[in-house]
Design an enzyme around this catalytic site. Structure first.
Site, PDB file in Angstrom:
ATOM      1  N   ASP A  46      -7.642  -3.670  -0.307  1.00  0.00           N
ATOM      2  CA  ASP A  46      -6.743  -3.996  -1.408  1.00  0.00           C
ATOM      3  C   ASP A  46      -5.595  -2.996  -1.477  1.00  0.00           C
ATOM      4  O   ASP A  46      -4.421  -3.375  -1.595  1.00  0.00           O
ATOM      5  CB  ASP A  46      -7.539  -3.993  -2.710  1.00  0.00           C
ATOM      6  N   GLU A 118      -9.525  -9.030   1.928  1.00  0.00           N
ATOM      7  CA  GLU A 118      -9.238  -7.615   1.681  1.00  0.00           C
ATOM      8  C   GLU A 118     -10.233  -6.724   2.421  1.00  0.00           C
ATOM      9  O   GLU A 118      -9.857  -5.674   2.965  1.00  0.00           O
ATOM     10  CB  GLU A 118      -9.279  -7.332   0.185  1.00  0.00           C
TER      11      GLU A 118
END
Length: 235
Positions: A46, A118
């Protein structure tokens, strides 16, 4: 997961892992393993994704304001966009889920696909470094990066699609729910976006009707912008 499936996924990702256990961990949802799952890799990915997208936007839009850059980044890294990229890479077919998530269709859920993408990004960072990761992310997001602009970033796909058609004096798109899978609150909606003037239809799914419509509109918008771009080149 067998080696053949991992190899095929690596080909789709465009990255062959030196440490294949990183990829296996990135694909493992917490429902399948309480300790060794993808949550830590998701955290890393992320942060890496946000940095990659922010730098690309900063370099390519030197006149954009901070607010415009923020909105463009938000449009590119939001969960729905990540889930769409995850589907294009067919991450869902490779997920390792607990029995409950498998039965409820977790491999199709936007949130799980977004988190897994992610985690894969985080795994590539650890396996090959930030530069190799940046190259892969920019390839996966290439079509979206070419469409983004300070002017369009504040509008969702349905709005942009409708405006593009109206500018050409074409009928607005029609959306139809084709199927609803699962039980509330874990339903998946399958929606078709019909472009009557072009005799084209695009189908996508999402955790709500609105998300499914937006996903279908994104597919239609991508196709339509390519068609109109080719028309301009041929004129």
């Amino acid at each position: 997961m067998n080696e053949l499936a991992l190899s095929r996924l690596s080909n789709r990702l465009g990255h062959v892992f030196s440490d294949s256990t990183l990829l296996q961990q990135a694909l493992t949802h917490r429902s399948a393993h309480r300790q060794r799952n993808n949550e830590r890799l998701e955290f890393l990915g992320d942060a890496q994704l946000g940095q990659i997208i922010a730098r690309w936007l900063f370099d390519h839009f030197p006149d954009a304001s901070e607010g415009q850059l923020t909105r463009m980044r938000a449009a590119l890294v939001r969960g729905q966009t990540l889930a769409e990229v995850g589907r294009e890479l067919d991450l869902g077919s490779c997920l390792v889920l607990g029995s409950g998530e498998m039965k409820s269709g977790g491999h199709r859920r936007d949130s799980i696909l977004a988190d897994t993408l992610e985690a894969v990004i985080g795994a590539i960072v650890l396996d090959a470094g930030a530069e190799a990761c940046r190259e892969r992310v920019l390839v996966w997001f290439a079509s979206r990066l070419t469409q983004i602009s300070p002017q369009s970033s504040g509008k969702d796909a349905k709005t942009r699609l409708q405006e593009l058609l109206q500018a050409r004096q074409k009928p607005v798109p029609e959306y139809d729910v084709m199927a609803v899978h699962g039980q509330a609150p874990k339903q998946q909606f399958e929606v078709r976006c019909q472009l009557a003037a072009h005799d084209q239809a695009f189908t996508a799914s999402g955790a709500s009707r609105r998300r499914a419509e937006q996903a279908a509109a994104t597919l239609a918008l991508t196709w339509l912008e390519t068609e109109y771009s080719e028309d301009r080149q041929n004129d």
